[in-house]
Design a protein around this motif. Structure first.
Motif, PDB file in Angstrom:
ATOM      1  N   ILE A  61      11.123  24.175   4.203  1.00 64.20           N
ATOM      2  CA  ILE A  61       9.866  23.425   3.658  1.00 64.20           C
ATOM      3  C   ILE A  61      10.228  22.002   3.738  1.00 64.20           C
ATOM      4  CG2 ILE A  61       8.592  23.008   1.470  1.00 64.20           C
ATOM      5  CD1 ILE A  61       9.231  25.777   0.545  1.00 64.20           C
ATOM      6  N   VAL A  62       9.287  21.372   4.279  1.00 65.17           N
ATOM      7  CA  VAL A  62       9.208  19.882   4.425  1.00 65.17           C
ATOM      8  C   VAL A  62       7.993  19.173   3.424  1.00 65.17           C
ATOM      9  CG1 VAL A  62       9.091  17.948   6.094  1.00 65.17           C
ATOM     10  CG2 VAL A  62      10.443  19.947   6.558  1.00 65.17           C
ATOM     11  N   VAL A  63       8.229  18.231   2.671  1.00 62.86           N
ATOM     12  CA  VAL A  63       7.315  17.621   2.048  1.00 62.86           C
ATOM     13  C   VAL A  63       6.861  16.300   2.510  1.00 62.86           C
ATOM     14  CG1 VAL A  63       6.202  16.839  -0.246  1.00 62.86           C
ATOM     15  CG2 VAL A  63       7.788  18.893  -0.050  1.00 62.86           C
ATOM     16  N   VAL A  64       5.654  15.863   2.910  1.00 65.04           N
ATOM     17  CA  VAL A  64       5.317  14.571   3.371  1.00 65.04           C
ATOM     18  C   VAL A  64       4.659  13.891   2.250  1.00 65.04           C
ATOM     19  CG1 VAL A  64       3.686  13.018   4.936  1.00 65.04           C
ATOM     20  CG2 VAL A  64       4.960  15.270   5.812  1.00 65.04           C
ATOM     21  N   THR A  65       5.250  12.947   1.865  1.00 61.57           N
ATOM     22  CA  THR A  65       4.969  12.114   0.570  1.00 61.57           C
ATOM     23  C   THR A  65       3.822  11.064   0.839  1.00 61.57           C
ATOM     24  OG1 THR A  65       6.724  10.913   0.263  1.00 61.57           O
ATOM     25  CG2 THR A  65       6.851  12.996  -0.503  1.00 61.57           C
ATOM     26  N   ILE A  66       2.805  11.024   0.050  1.00 66.43           N
ATOM     27  CA  ILE A  66       2.165   9.634  -0.074  1.00 66.43           C
ATOM     28  C   ILE A  66       2.650   9.014  -1.362  1.00 66.43           C
ATOM     29  CG2 ILE A  66      -0.382   9.083  -0.310  1.00 66.43           C
ATOM     30  CD1 ILE A  66      -1.179  11.404   0.900  1.00 66.43           C
ATOM     31  N   ASP A  67       3.610   7.981  -1.020  1.00 64.26           N
ATOM     32  CA  ASP A  67       4.117   7.176  -2.227  1.00 64.26           C
ATOM     33  C   ASP A  67       3.674   6.098  -2.219  1.00 64.26           C
ATOM     34  OD1 ASP A  67       5.162   6.086  -0.030  1.00 64.26           O
ATOM     35  OD2 ASP A  67       7.203   6.674  -0.041  1.00 64.26           O
ATOM     36  N   GLU A  68       4.028   5.016  -3.172  1.00 64.55           N
ATOM     37  CA  GLU A  68       3.601   3.940  -3.627  1.00 64.55           C
ATOM     38  C   GLU A  68       3.627   2.891  -2.401  1.00 64.55           C
ATOM     39  OE1 GLU A  68       1.877   2.962  -6.045  1.00 64.55           O
ATOM     40  OE2 GLU A  68       2.540   4.118  -7.614  1.00 64.55           O
ATOM     41  N   ALA A  69       4.756   3.071  -1.556  1.00 65.36           N
ATOM     42  CA  ALA A  69       4.858   2.050  -0.519  1.00 65.36           C
ATOM     43  C   ALA A  69       3.947   2.533   0.817  1.00 65.36           C
ATOM     44  CB  ALA A  69       6.168   2.302   0.104  1.00 65.36           C
ATOM     45  N   SER A  70       3.607   3.875   0.862  1.00 70.10           N
ATOM     46  CA  SER A  70       2.535   4.160   1.901  1.00 70.10           C
ATOM     47  C   SER A  70       1.266   3.679   1.506  1.00 70.10           C
ATOM     48  CB  SER A  70       2.228   5.405   1.926  1.00 70.10           C
ATOM     49  OG  SER A  70       3.784   6.245   2.320  1.00 70.10           O
ATOM     50  N   ILE A  71       0.797   3.714  -0.020  1.00 72.35           N
ATOM     51  CA  ILE A  71      -0.401   3.098  -0.352  1.00 72.35           C
ATOM     52  C   ILE A  71      -0.682   1.754  -0.140  1.00 72.35           C
ATOM     53  CG2 ILE A  71      -1.979   3.006  -2.305  1.00 72.35           C
ATOM     54  CD1 ILE A  71      -0.880   5.754  -3.346  1.00 72.35           C
ATOM     55  N   ARG A  72       0.421   0.921  -0.644  1.00 76.82           N
ATOM     56  CA  ARG A  72       0.572  -0.510  -0.398  1.00 76.82           C
ATOM     57  C   ARG A  72       0.218  -0.757   1.218  1.00 76.82           C
ATOM     58  NH1 ARG A  72       4.417  -0.276  -4.641  1.00 76.82           N
ATOM     59  NH2 ARG A  72       5.979  -0.495  -2.746  1.00 76.82           N
ATOM     60  N   SER A  73       1.178  -0.036   2.053  1.00 75.33           N
ATOM     61  CA  SER A  73       1.062  -0.374   3.395  1.00 75.33           C
ATOM     62  C   SER A  73      -0.554  -0.106   4.000  1.00 75.33           C
ATOM     63  CB  SER A  73       1.894   0.632   4.224  1.00 75.33           C
ATOM     64  OG  SER A  73       3.104   0.418   3.894  1.00 75.33           O
ATOM     65  N   ILE A  74      -1.156   1.060   3.389  1.00 69.68           N
ATOM     66  CA  ILE A  74      -2.496   1.175   4.080  1.00 69.68           C
ATOM     67  C   ILE A  74      -3.680   0.378   3.317  1.00 69.68           C
ATOM     68  CG2 ILE A  74      -4.339   3.044   4.018  1.00 69.68           C
ATOM     69  CD1 ILE A  74      -2.037   5.205   4.186  1.00 69.68           C
ATOM     70  N   GLY A  75      -3.275  -0.275   1.876  1.00 72.76           N
ATOM     71  CA  GLY A  75      -4.020  -1.012   1.426  1.00 72.76           C
ATOM     72  C   GLY A  75      -5.334  -0.690   0.609  1.00 72.76           C
ATOM     73  N   GLN A  76      -5.363   0.846   0.490  1.00 72.14           N
ATOM     74  CA  GLN A  76      -6.564   1.264  -0.439  1.00 72.14           C
ATOM     75  C   GLN A  76      -6.200   2.669  -0.554  1.00 72.14           C
ATOM     76  OE1 GLN A  76      -9.592   1.450   2.989  1.00 72.14           O
ATOM     77  NE2 GLN A  76     -10.174   3.340   1.813  1.00 72.14           N
ATOM     78  N   TRP A  77      -6.746   3.254  -1.933  1.00 67.08           N
ATOM     79  CA  TRP A  77      -6.765   4.547  -1.973  1.00 67.08           C
ATOM     80  C   TRP A  77      -8.325   4.922  -2.600  1.00 67.08           C
ATOM     81  CZ3 TRP A  77      -3.903   8.590  -1.931  1.00 67.08           C
ATOM     82  CH2 TRP A  77      -4.256   9.841  -2.627  1.00 67.08           C
ATOM     83  N   PRO A  78      -8.848   5.995  -2.157  1.00 65.71           N
ATOM     84  CA  PRO A  78      -8.130   7.083  -1.291  1.00 65.71           C
ATOM     85  C   PRO A  78      -7.821   6.806   0.302  1.00 65.71           C
ATOM     86  CG  PRO A  78      -9.999   8.077  -2.487  1.00 65.71           C
ATOM     87  CD  PRO A  78     -10.166   6.495  -2.712  1.00 65.71           C
ATOM     88  N   ILE A  79      -6.792   7.405   0.614  1.00 67.50           N
ATOM     89  CA  ILE A  79      -6.655   6.917   1.912  1.00 67.50           C
ATOM     90  C   ILE A  79      -7.890   7.267   3.025  1.00 67.50           C
ATOM     91  CG2 ILE A  79      -5.071   7.750   4.126  1.00 67.50           C
ATOM     92  CD1 ILE A  79      -2.977   8.375   1.828  1.00 67.50           C
ATOM     93  N   PRO A  80      -8.313   6.480   3.840  1.00 71.73           N
ATOM     94  CA  PRO A  80      -9.368   6.620   4.911  1.00 71.73           C
ATOM     95  C   PRO A  80      -9.103   8.158   5.550  1.00 71.73           C
ATOM     96  CG  PRO A  80      -8.657   4.339   4.924  1.00 71.73           C
ATOM     97  CD  PRO A  80      -7.571   4.942   4.090  1.00 71.73           C
ATOM     98  N   ASP A  81     -10.162   8.380   5.870  1.00 78.61           N
ATOM     99  CA  ASP A  81     -10.149   9.886   6.692  1.00 78.61           C
ATOM    100  C   ASP A  81      -9.558   9.662   8.111  1.00 78.61           C
ATOM    101  OD1 ASP A  81     -11.289  11.125   4.687  1.00 78.61           O
ATOM    102  OD2 ASP A  81     -13.397  11.277   5.562  1.00 78.61           O
ATOM    103  N   ALA A  82      -9.554   8.230   8.580  1.00 81.73           N
ATOM    104  CA  ALA A  82      -8.981   8.298  10.085  1.00 81.73           C
ATOM    105  C   ALA A  82      -7.525   8.331  10.046  1.00 81.73           C
ATOM    106  CB  ALA A  82      -9.523   6.896  10.555  1.00 81.73           C
ATOM    107  N   ILE A  83      -7.030   7.609   8.895  1.00 74.42           N
ATOM    108  CA  ILE A  83      -5.633   7.759   8.856  1.00 74.42           C
ATOM    109  C   ILE A  83      -4.979   9.128   8.416  1.00 74.42           C
ATOM    110  CG2 ILE A  83      -3.544   6.808   7.569  1.00 74.42           C
ATOM    111  CD1 ILE A  83      -5.148   4.098   7.105  1.00 74.42           C
ATOM    112  N   LEU A  84      -5.568  10.084   7.710  1.00 75.39           N
ATOM    113  CA  LEU A  84      -5.328  11.037   7.083  1.00 75.39           C
ATOM    114  C   LEU A  84      -5.499  12.213   8.577  1.00 75.39           C
ATOM    115  CD1 LEU A  84      -4.453  13.208   5.149  1.00 75.39           C
ATOM    116  CD2 LEU A  84      -7.012  13.655   4.390  1.00 75.39           C
ATOM    117  N   ALA A  85      -6.399  11.949   9.396  1.00 74.51           N
ATOM    118  CA  ALA A  85      -6.591  12.620  10.644  1.00 74.51           C
ATOM    119  C   ALA A  85      -5.447  12.389  11.559  1.00 74.51           C
ATOM    120  CB  ALA A  85      -7.832  12.461  11.164  1.00 74.51           C
TER     121      ALA A  85
END
Length: 686
Positions: A61-85
């Protein structure tokens, strides 16, 4: 007839146990079914999880985490669909066996919504989530439409106990439409196991028992373990956590986007993507959240799903144990058993009817504490082996039955004290009648006192003892107390004795004479072993006392001296050894024997201890007539004062030491009446 009498005697002796133990057990079982122990049992289970030896991380099992650093790098929440895709596409390139997207995506988050839909459709092993049940953490949440149409949806619901912790995992749940939806962890695990050729097999449809590889799955019942009337809707199992987030391989979403990942990091694995950022508040209390911490640790929901996935995979592929529980009847029997253990131990240890010597209260508490510790340790070891055996209710049963027996014994003691007070009044009335009888007894006592003095060893006998300088003293009280000391030599054997008969009067003096005669006889008969010596001596005295219808008994210590070694046996006052180095050894004789004449068989109570004497060492043997001698203020002379006088004079001869002690005791007593015989024997290694 004899068997019937034995049964009656047994029931009579143990009736308090046979009544109190079941009563306490029924009371505790009733409290358990009222749910009063539920929180405590949960807390105990949590502690076992925290104390359990750590397990190895699950490499599947591997977990890809959406952590605080990731949200700050993207600059918004929820994460845009394009980035999630883009993230999902990069994960799909790793060719994992299953992808679990623990993110609610029922509404578009522009830009890139169409791109996300296309990616979702193009990944056949992608599983999305929906929230089927509204609760305190939020209302129902619909699944992504693209995945819902392809039937690639799982439930993300978590089951929270009354204290807010997640201890149960959801395998499946029924939606409002009547459709059964698998939980995210279960669906990912089944997807992984398809490649292993492992499918779910039905064992018992009515009871919902299933076989999956090496594992047998049994649904959670509303009264399992420490639970009482829990909500068991859907198909639930008790969580057997592998561990915290560190027990899974995790990478941040930004690492995936930037390609800063090791090669083949997700190939043939299950990859979950979910939120770990504290600001999004997708964190839950688990058994690892200590109630004693000001800020209890919380676990991200995606890690809880990873734990459930790992639990199913490990059970099916590796045979890792599930958390199993006992049936309700068996749990009730467990409570009853510990209630009986507490009652039996408490009654056996404290009841004077069962033992000639009562065990001290400290030892009783210690033994009950050991039993309680055994219960707790057995519960922990059982948990290590995969069984949750609640111990709070049995522990309360143990303590409750122990307390009930203690209260009953205290009631008996109060009754006995009340009866003794009445007897004391009667005795006071009888004392007046005995005054005339005492006049006659005085004559008898004078004769007995004379015999007592005549039986003391002569000075010439003491001088014959090689290696020891000996001096003794005995002064009978106004009423003979039956003190006895002797130094006997038979061939190369030397036997030294000191004893004290209970009570005063003619019977005490007679018992002393009987013991002196028996000791000399056994010595002349060459009995060497201490157990045999005391056994024959005790039986002889016991039978004589039975014939006399006397309740007297005697503490007696015997010392065998040979080549600077004293071998001490029997129960009497402490033996004091003042070393030439000014060190003092105090030898307690309580565990070395048992009073003479009290019971018929004391062989098992007899023990021995050897004391090595160096030149100049002084040994002091005495009776309580010295240590308990009273002054005008009713203060006892005391053992410490006796030791101090001997230490001050230990370099002198034994006769000088003896005279110093007796002089000090007389000074302490003053003009007071002597109530007990004063006896002391001083030995000094030459």
């Amino acid at each position: 007839m004899k068997n019937a009498d034995r049964v009656k005697q047994f029931l009579s002796s143990w009736r308090v146990v046979l009544v109190s133990a079941p009563s306490v057990a029924v009371f505790i079982i009733a409290l358990r079914f009222l749910g009063l122990f539920q929180m405590l049992e949960w807390a105990a289970l949590d502690q076992w999880f925290r104390l359990r030896p750590p397990e190895l991380p699950d490499s599947r099992i591997v977990v890809v985490t959406i952590d605080e650093a990731s949200i700050r790098s993207i600059g918004q929440w929820p994460i845009p669909d394009a980035i999630l895709a883009k993230v999902l596409d990069k994960i799909h390139q790793q060719q994992p066996r299953a992808i679990g997207m623990d993110l609610y995506r029922d509404l578009p988050v522009q830009p890139g919504h169409q791109a996300l839909i296309q990616v979702m459709k193009s990944i056949p092993n992608l599983i999305g989530v929906q929230k089927l049940v509204g609760d305190g953490y939020g209302p129902e949440v619909n699944p992504p439409q693209a995945l819902s149409k392809l039937d690639r949806i799982a439930a993300s619901d978590l089951i929270l106990d009354a204290d807010g912790k997640v201890r149960r995992g959801l395998i499946s749940i029924e939606s409002k439409s009547g459709k059964t939806e698998l939980g995210l962890g279960a669906k990912l695990a089944l997807k992984y196991l398809e490649n292993e050729g492992i499918e779910l097999q039905e064992l018992d449809a009515n009871r919902r028992y299933y076989q999956l590889g090496k594992a047998k799955f049994i649904p959670f019942g509303n009264n399992d373990g420490g639970y009482i009337r829990a909500d068991d809707r859907g198909y639930q199992i008790l969580m057997n956590y592998r561990g915290r987030q560190k027990h899974f391989q995790t990478f941040s979403m930004m690492q995936v986007l930037k390609g800063k990942m090791p090669a083949n990091w997700g190939r043939n694995r299950i990859i979950l993507i979910g939120i770990t950022a504290a600001s999004i508040n997708d964190n839950f209390f688990t058994p690892y959240s200590s109630s004693f911490s000001a800020f209890p640790e919380r676990m991200p929901g995606v890690i809880i799903h990873a734990n459930l996935t790992s639990q199913i995979l490990s059970a099916a592929l590796d045979g890792r144990s599930q958390v199993q529980v006992w049936s309700e009847p068996l749990q009730s029997l467990w409570i009853i058993a510990w209630s009986f253990i507490g009652a039996i131990l408490s009654w056996a240890l404290q009841s004077p009817k069962l033992f000639n010597r009562r065990i001290t209260r400290i030892k009783t508490v210690a033994i009950i504490g050991v039993a309680a510790s055994g219960l707790v340790v057995s519960s922990y070891l059982s948990f290590i082996l995969g069984w949750w055996i609640p111990f709070v209710a049995p522990l309360c049963a143990l303590g409750g039955s122990t307390s009930a027996i203690y209260i009953y014994i205290m009631y008996l003691v109060r009754q006995a004290n009340s009866q003794l007070a009445r007897y004391n009044q009667e005795i006071n009335l009888l004392n007046d009648c005995l005054k005339a009888e005492n006049l006659r007894m005085n004559v008898e006592l004078k004769v007995t006192r004379r015999l007592q003095q005549m039986m003391l060893p002569q000075k010439s006998e003491l001088l014959e003892i090689d290696g020891l300088e000996i001096a003794g003293f005995m002064e009978p009280a106004d009423q003979i107390g039956g003190d006895y000391y002797d130094v006997l030599k038979c061939g190369d054997r030397v036997k030294i004795a000191i004893g004290d008969v209970t009570g005063h009067g003619l019977e005490s003096g007679v018992l002393m004479l009987m013991v002196q005669t028996a000791v000399r006889t056994l010595l002349e008969a060459k009995f060497v072993d201490a157990k045999d010596f005391f056994d024959l001596l005790n039986r002889t005295i016991y039978k004589n006392l039975q014939r006399m219808n006397s309740d007297k008994n005697m503490t007696l210590a015997l010392l065998d001296y040979n080549d600077s070694v004293l071998k001490l046996s029997g129960q009497h006052e402490e033996v004091i050894v003042v070393r030439s180095s000014d060190k003092v050894d105090r030898i307690d004789t309580v565990e070395l024997g048992f009073p003479i004449g009290l019971v018929e068989d004391i062989a098992d109570a007899v023990a021995s201890i050897e004391v090595k004497l160096n030149s100049g060492d002084v040994v002091v043997l005495y009776t309580d007539g010295i240590t308990e001698a009273l002054d005008i203020n009713k203060m006892e002379y005391g053992l410490e004062r006796l030791i101090e006088i001997v230490k001050q004079n230990y370099e002198a001869s034994t006769s000088e030491i003896r005279d110093a002690v007796i002089g000090d005791v007389r000074h302490h007593i003053g003009e007071q009446r002597v109530y007990d015989d004063i006896t002391i024997l001083i030995l000094k290694q030459k």
